[in-house]
Design an enzyme around this catalytic site. Structure first.
Site, PDB file in Angstrom:
ATOM      1  N   SER A   1     -17.048  18.461  -8.842  1.00 49.65           N
ATOM      2  CA  SER A   1     -17.937  17.482  -9.469  1.00 49.65           C
ATOM      3  C   SER A   1     -18.523  18.038 -10.762  1.00 49.65           C
ATOM      4  O   SER A   1     -17.779  18.411 -11.653  1.00 49.65           O
ATOM      5  CB  SER A   1     -19.025  17.070  -8.464  1.00 49.65           C
ATOM      6  OG  SER A   1     -19.710  15.924  -8.867  1.00 49.65           O
TER       7      SER A   1
ATOM      8  N   ASP B   1     -12.733   8.292  -3.824  1.00 46.54           N
ATOM      9  CA  ASP B   1     -13.843   8.854  -4.605  1.00 46.54           C
ATOM     10  C   ASP B   1     -14.486   7.754  -5.446  1.00 46.54           C
ATOM     11  O   ASP B   1     -13.871   7.213  -6.358  1.00 46.54           O
ATOM     12  CB  ASP B   1     -13.336   9.976  -5.515  1.00 46.54           C
ATOM     13  CG  ASP B   1     -14.454  10.824  -6.090  1.00 46.54           C
ATOM     14  OD1 ASP B   1     -15.554  10.276  -6.328  1.00 46.54           O
ATOM     15  OD2 ASP B   1     -14.224  12.026  -6.301  1.00 46.54           O
TER      16      ASP B   1
ATOM     17  N   HIS C   1     -15.748  11.519  -2.356  1.00 46.83           N
ATOM     18  CA  HIS C   1     -16.156  12.545  -3.317  1.00 46.83           C
ATOM     19  C   HIS C   1     -16.593  13.807  -2.580  1.00 46.83           C
ATOM     20  O   HIS C   1     -17.487  13.765  -1.735  1.00 46.83           O
ATOM     21  CB  HIS C   1     -17.317  12.016  -4.159  1.00 46.83           C
ATOM     22  CG  HIS C   1     -17.733  12.913  -5.272  1.00 46.83           C
ATOM     23  ND1 HIS C   1     -16.949  13.115  -6.387  1.00 46.83           N
ATOM     24  CD2 HIS C   1     -18.844  13.663  -5.453  1.00 46.83           C
ATOM     25  CE1 HIS C   1     -17.570  13.948  -7.209  1.00 46.83           C
ATOM     26  NE2 HIS C   1     -18.713  14.291  -6.665  1.00 46.83           N
TER      27      HIS C   1
END
Length: 363
Positions: free
Chosen positions: A56, A150, A182
């Protein structure tokens, strides 16, 4: 819109998104406050075995570290990140609107390609020498992970990153078929593959068996691996002082981070090294040791002589609420505005690279 109202809007957007978006993260106790804090040591590190990984915001930051210091890092593993300098000079608004961090009413993550701008900037900075030569990326192993579910970083963003690395000749493996939400994928992850939310550590399966993405990229980086240690680790997981490298609230870095050192490395063996960067809302003050404990890197590192460095971030609050979700800096928030955030002179980049140099025996 007035500058004050604009700033209020942008801060609200960051609070709502922050690259780990709409899910509230369960608060966990940080590591035991009585744990002794050590000075980060120098080790015998093979310069051909220095790598970076991230998820991320840490994935975006890992791309920045890899591209800017491609003569140092010899490969990268990126989970749910995006192209180099994705946010450009547009700050958080561009980051959220183009690169990820906010979920649209359709259930998909926001996305507008910045691939062309990224490549122009990368090649310009490479020519100027503010980053290492882009030619260093040729032939380097790069692992990419993007879950089909995601809703925080659009899979199209990772497809752009795949295209970017291929443009510069990297040897890319792109895992983009798993129905994952995610998060970072590992056999140690506490969440089922498609489950979204804190601590963003997911566990997926392939052909009826638990998948191990870490094994996949470490095999790319190192070749044949010694078996994973599924028992008590022989190495040491230590808390180290980040402040001597410049960590402070100004760069949103915690006073301490974690480092895993296999027994063989502490005894003087020449070892490899991985810099591992967590995502937003994965700082130890919020989820305790779950990032370090569930990443699934230490179990392989213990038996394959790999030192793993886990820098840690802190959230900012008033009067500087620029990073409320403790993200790594991939849009220039450091000290409220860092236009150089993606090149070698980036404020947070310099702190992180100093840590790498220490472990690798340079300083």
């Amino acid at each position: 819109m007035s500058s004050k109202r604009t700033r209020t809007f942008l801060v609200a957007a960051v609070l709502a998104a922050g690259l780990v978006t709409q899910h509230s993260a369960a608060i966990a106790a940080p590591p035991d406050a009585s744990t002794s804090v050590v000075k980060l040591q120098r080790y015998q590190v093979d310069p051909a075995k220095i790598f970076v990984a991230g998820i991320s915001s840490g994935g975006f930051a890992a791309v920045q570290m890899h591209v800017a210091h491609s003569s140092t890092f010899k490969g990268a593993a990126i989970y749910a990140g995006g192209v180099y300098w994705c946010a450009g000079a547009g700050g958080v608004a561009t980051a959220l609107g183009n690169c990820g961090g906010q979920t649209l009413p359709t259930g998909q993550a926001s996305y507008n390609s910045t691939l062309a701008e990224s490549q122009t900037y990368l090649e310009t900075q490479s020519a100027l020498g503010t980053i290492d030569a882009a030619s260093n990326l040729r032939g380097q192993p790069v692992y990419l992970w993007s879950g089909t579910k995601d809703a925080t970083v659009n899979p199209l963003e990772m497809a752009d990153l795949n295209s970017e690395y291929l443009r510069y000749g990297a040897n890319v493996r792109f895992d983009n078929t798993f129905p994952a939400a995610h998060g970072w994928e590992s056999p140690n992850g506490e969440l089922d593959c498609g489950t979204a939310g804190s601590p963003f550590m997911v566990r997926c399966s392939q052909n009826g068996a638990v998948y191990d993405s870490v094994k996949t990229w470490l095999t790319m980086f190192l070749g044949s691996l010694a078996p994973r240690n599924n028992g008590k680790l022989q190495g040491s997981l230590m808390t180290f002082d980040q402040t001597e490298f410049g960590a402070s609230p100004k760069v949103s870095l915690s006073p301490t981070g974690s480092v895993f050192v296999p027994k063989s490395c502490s005894q003087g063996r020449t070892c490899g090294f991985v810099l591992a960067l967590h995502g937003c809302k994965q700082q130890s003050a919020l989820i305790g040791n779950k990032w370090v404990g569930q990443a699934g890197i230490n179990e392989w590192a213990d038996t394959n002589s790999l030192i793993v460095l886990y820098p840690d971030t802190i959230a900012t609050s008033a009067p500087d609420p620029t990073n409320p979700n403790a993200c790594f800096d991939w849009w220039g928030y450091s000290n409220q505005a860092d236009p150089n955030y993606a090149i070698k002179t980036g404020l947070q980049m310099q702190v992180l690279y100093s840590m790498v140099q220490r472990v690798a025996g340079v300083q």
